[in-house]
Motif scaffolding. Structure first.
Motif, short mmCIF file in Angstrom:
data_model
loop_
_atom_site.label_atom_id
_atom_site.label_comp_id
_atom_site.label_asym_id
_atom_site.label_seq_id
_atom_site.Cartn_x
_atom_site.Cartn_y
_atom_site.Cartn_z
N ALA A 59 0.85 -1.18 0.00
CA ALA A 59 0.00 0.00 0.00
C ALA A 59 0.89 1.23 0.00
CB ALA A 59 -0.91 0.00 1.22
N ILE A 60 0.44 2.28 -0.69
CA ILE A 60 1.22 3.51 -0.79
C ILE A 60 0.27 4.69 -0.71
CG2 ILE A 60 1.16 3.55 -3.32
CD1 ILE A 60 4.07 4.62 -3.20
N ARG A 61 0.72 5.76 -0.07
CA ARG A 61 -0.11 6.95 0.07
C ARG A 61 0.53 8.07 -0.75
NH1 ARG A 61 -1.50 8.11 6.13
NH2 ARG A 61 0.76 8.49 6.18
N LEU A 62 -0.28 8.68 -1.64
CA LEU A 62 0.26 9.61 -2.62
C LEU A 62 -0.67 10.80 -2.84
CD1 LEU A 62 1.19 6.92 -5.30
CD2 LEU A 62 2.83 8.08 -3.81
N ARG A 63 -0.06 11.96 -3.20
CA ARG A 63 -0.85 13.12 -3.59
C ARG A 63 -0.83 13.24 -5.12
NH1 ARG A 63 -2.58 17.65 -1.01
NH2 ARG A 63 -1.20 17.32 0.80
N SER A 98 -12.25 4.29 -14.52
CA SER A 98 -13.57 4.33 -13.87
C SER A 98 -13.60 5.50 -12.90
CB SER A 98 -13.84 3.01 -13.14
OG SER A 98 -12.96 2.88 -12.04
N PRO A 99 -14.76 5.85 -12.38
CA PRO A 99 -14.84 6.96 -11.41
C PRO A 99 -13.97 6.75 -10.18
CG PRO A 99 -17.02 6.42 -12.25
CD PRO A 99 -16.11 5.37 -12.77
N LYS A 100 -13.69 5.50 -9.81
CA LYS A 100 -12.90 5.26 -8.61
C LYS A 100 -11.44 5.66 -8.78
CE LYS A 100 -11.50 0.45 -9.40
NZ LYS A 100 -11.54 -0.94 -8.87
N ASN A 101 -10.96 5.73 -10.03
CA ASN A 101 -9.59 6.20 -10.25
C ASN A 101 -9.56 7.52 -11.03
OD1 ASN A 101 -9.89 5.33 -13.03
ND2 ASN A 101 -9.37 3.25 -12.35
N ASP A 102 -10.61 8.31 -10.82
CA ASP A 102 -10.64 9.65 -11.40
C ASP A 102 -9.93 10.59 -10.42
OD1 ASP A 102 -11.15 11.84 -12.93
OD2 ASP A 102 -13.27 12.00 -12.41
N PHE A 103 -8.63 10.49 -10.35
CA PHE A 103 -7.83 11.20 -9.35
C PHE A 103 -7.88 12.71 -9.56
CE2 PHE A 103 -5.80 6.99 -9.75
CZ PHE A 103 -5.92 6.55 -8.43
N VAL A 152 -5.16 13.61 -1.89
CA VAL A 152 -4.29 12.51 -1.44
C VAL A 152 -5.09 11.21 -1.45
CG1 VAL A 152 -2.79 11.65 0.40
CG2 VAL A 152 -2.97 14.12 -0.02
N TYR A 153 -4.45 10.12 -1.88
CA TYR A 153 -5.12 8.83 -2.01
C TYR A 153 -4.25 7.72 -1.42
CZ TYR A 153 -8.00 11.37 -5.35
OH TYR A 153 -8.83 12.29 -5.95
N CYS A 154 -4.93 6.72 -0.92
CA CYS A 154 -4.28 5.49 -0.48
C CYS A 154 -4.53 4.44 -1.55
CB CYS A 154 -4.84 5.02 0.85
SG CYS A 154 -4.67 6.22 2.19
N ILE A 155 -3.47 3.88 -2.09
CA ILE A 155 -3.58 2.91 -3.18
C ILE A 155 -2.94 1.61 -2.74
CG2 ILE A 155 -3.09 2.47 -5.62
CD1 ILE A 155 -2.74 5.47 -6.01
N VAL A 192 -8.44 1.71 -4.25
CA VAL A 192 -8.15 3.13 -4.08
C VAL A 192 -9.15 3.73 -3.10
CG1 VAL A 192 -7.99 5.38 -5.22
CG2 VAL A 192 -7.25 3.32 -6.43
N LYS A 193 -8.65 4.53 -2.15
CA LYS A 193 -9.56 5.27 -1.28
C LYS A 193 -8.92 6.63 -0.95
CE LYS A 193 -7.99 3.64 3.26
NZ LYS A 193 -8.43 3.04 4.56
N PRO A 194 -9.76 7.67 -0.80
CA PRO A 194 -9.23 9.00 -0.49
C PRO A 194 -8.65 9.03 0.92
CG PRO A 194 -11.47 9.13 -1.37
CD PRO A 194 -11.22 7.70 -1.04
#
Length: 512
Positions: free
Chosen positions: A19-23, A64-69, A74-77, A106-108
């Motif tokens: 898991a990685i946390r990114l902006r 998809s909408p779930k990866n419409d960054f 910031v997201y946790c992937i 993916v989650k915010p």
């Protein structure tokens, strides 16, 4: 237990469950065609808590909408593929990039403790030392904007616009942006803004000019983003530092482009191009490509002959012949209901010692007028756009061949036009101030004029293109070679090709 997040430098191609946390720094879609009706992929650039950047590739089927960054969020992937970076121009350093697959989650991230490194601004003076295959961010004040242009690239119409930006130290960099990016710059062309125009180019491509070693910034398809006069920290700091310095006004130049678009293929002249005068060329009967600073004193061709119907097929542009209500192309063999209207304009120019007819083709007239041939409204009077060409002092790159001297009233083909207002007085002192009546020309075309590169023929064959004009003698001979070389460098960025029997403007083969 809270999940353990890795950093970019800890990613391993053998592990898919980390898991990685990114902006999100940049998000853009890549389309299958210019119609933008189907997404080929979604590309994203992120940074981690340490400020390291990483690229994420999302295949079109996985978009998809779930990866419409959203940029800035910031997201946790979790669960990603780590693959080798395959793009020619990379958005960030590093050997690897990430790729979404069926198990990716993916989650915010709602926390406020994540650092923010949205831009990687590079100083102008180090651009020539950087890897040209890695896109960069730069910020600067726009000091010059050139008129938008249209070109054919690989058979497709493309647009571009050039501008020059300056940093806080006075260093300048030329920039070229293409297609959709042009609309971002156009509002500032010929604007009356009093405040400085500050632009941040995010993910621009570095281009090194081989001959001069000059560094330029170009847009790189959809990856590049242009930001003007924002209120973010980067813009505020730049403007605050700028307010303490003397600022030069923004110049809008309706002229040929200043930047390099690549070298076109074709046969180059074996004779070294040089800056000279009309009288020297024709008196010595020199053959080759020359730069001649001249003033336009009139349009010789009749309004009915300002245009021709050309083949609409990409990269053909041959004049069409009307046959039984249809237009035939003698080059590609096509048959069309109508052609594409293009300029073919014969002008009369003068310098301090002589006069000559020159032939401007569609590209050059379009750059001077910023108006397509089919948009110019022609009435019984000469349109204002055409009249405004009279009196302009320009540098013309012309191609002189042996057949030019067979009839001294042959219009000499123009390969390129450049506008150097600060240098024109050096080579043609006092010419702009001369009375226009002193050089007036009212020549008309004959009825049997042919469409060859030998140009238009006047009804007054006794008039020589090197007929001496009263006034001052040429004073350009005292100028230094260094000044001449600087002008030649400007022209060397584009080298139109020539065929033996007709002028053909070859467009670039690779889009910048």
């Amino acid at each position: 237990m809270a999940p353990m997040y890795v950093l970019v430098e800890e990613l391993d191609k053998d592990h898919t469950s980390v898991a990685i946390r990114l902006r999100a720094v940049r998000t853009y879609n890549v389309w299958y065609s210019r119609g933008r009706d189907q997404i080929k992929s979604r590309e994203c650039v992120f940074h981690d808590e340490a400020g390291s950047y990483i690229h994420l590739h999302i295949p079109g089927k996985s978009v998809s909408p779930k990866n419409d960054f959203v940029e800035g969020n910031v997201y946790c992937i979790k669960k990603i593929l780590v693959v080798a970076h395959w793009y020619c121009y990379k958005t960030c350093e590093g050997e690897y990039m990430m790729k979404v697959f069926s198990e990716t989650l993916v989650k915010p991230y709602k926390g406020c403790d994540f650092p923010r490194y949205m831009y990687r601004l590079k100083p102008f003076e180090v651009l020539n030392t950087l890897d040209a295959n890695i896109l960069v961010d730069v910020i600067g004040r726009v000091v010059e904007i050139y008129s938008p242009l249209e070109k054919m690239i690989n058979g497709r119409p493309s647009r571009l616009i050039d501008f020059v930006i300056e940093d806080l130290k006075g260093n300048q960099v030329k920039c070229t942006v293409w297609d959709d990016h042009v609309e971002k710059v156009k509002p500032f062309f010929k604007s009356d803004l009093l405040d400085p125009v500050v632009v941040l180019i995010q993910m621009g491509r570095i281009k090194l000019v081989e001959k001069s070693g000059e560094v330029k910034i170009c847009s790189s398809y959809d990856a590049t983003k242009l930001l003007f006069n924002q209120n973010t920290l980067e813009f505020v700091e730049f403007r605050n530092s700028l307010s303490m310095q003397q600022q030069t006004p923004l110049k809008s130049i309706t002229s040929n482009s200043t930047s390099s678009y690549g070298t076109t293929s074709g046969v180059e002249s074996s004779t070294k191009m040089q800056i000279t005068t009309l009288s020297e060329i024709f008196s010595k009967r020199d053959i080759g490509d020359f730069l001649v600073p001249c003033k336009i004193i009139g349009i010789e061709s009749d309004p009915n002959d300002w245009y021709y119907d050309s083949c609409p097929k990409p990269n053909c542009n041959k004049k069409l012949e009307l046959n039984s209500g249809m237009y035939d192309c003698g080059k590609c063999g096509g048959r069309f209901v109508k052609g594409t209207l293009r300029y073919k304009l014969k002008i009369r120019v003068v310098d301090v010692n002589g006069t000559a007819p020159l032939l401007l083709w569609d590209r050059d007239v379009l750059e001077l007028l910023c108006l397509k041939a089919d948009e110019l409204k022609v009435t019984t009077k000469v349109p204002k756009d055409i009249r405004n060409l009279k009196g302009r002092g320009l540098f013309f790159k012309i191609s002189v061949k042996s057949e030019t001297f067979d009839n001294l009233d042959n219009a000499v083909p123009v390969l390129q036009v450049k506008h150097f207002p600060e240098m024109f007085e050096t080579y043609c002192p006092g010419l702009i101030q001369h009375n226009d009546d002193e050089f007036s020309s009212k020549l008309q075309l004959t009825q049997d004029d042919s469409d060859t590169n030998e140009g238009f023929f006047s009804d007054y064959p006794t008039e020589s293109p090197i007929a001496a004009t009263p006034g001052k003698q040429d004073e350009a001979g005292n100028e230094t070679e260094a000044v001449k070389r600087s002008l030649l460098d400007e022209f060397s960025s584009i080298q139109p090709s020539m065929k033996k029997k007709e002028v053909v403007v070859k467009m670039e083969n690779e889009k910048e």
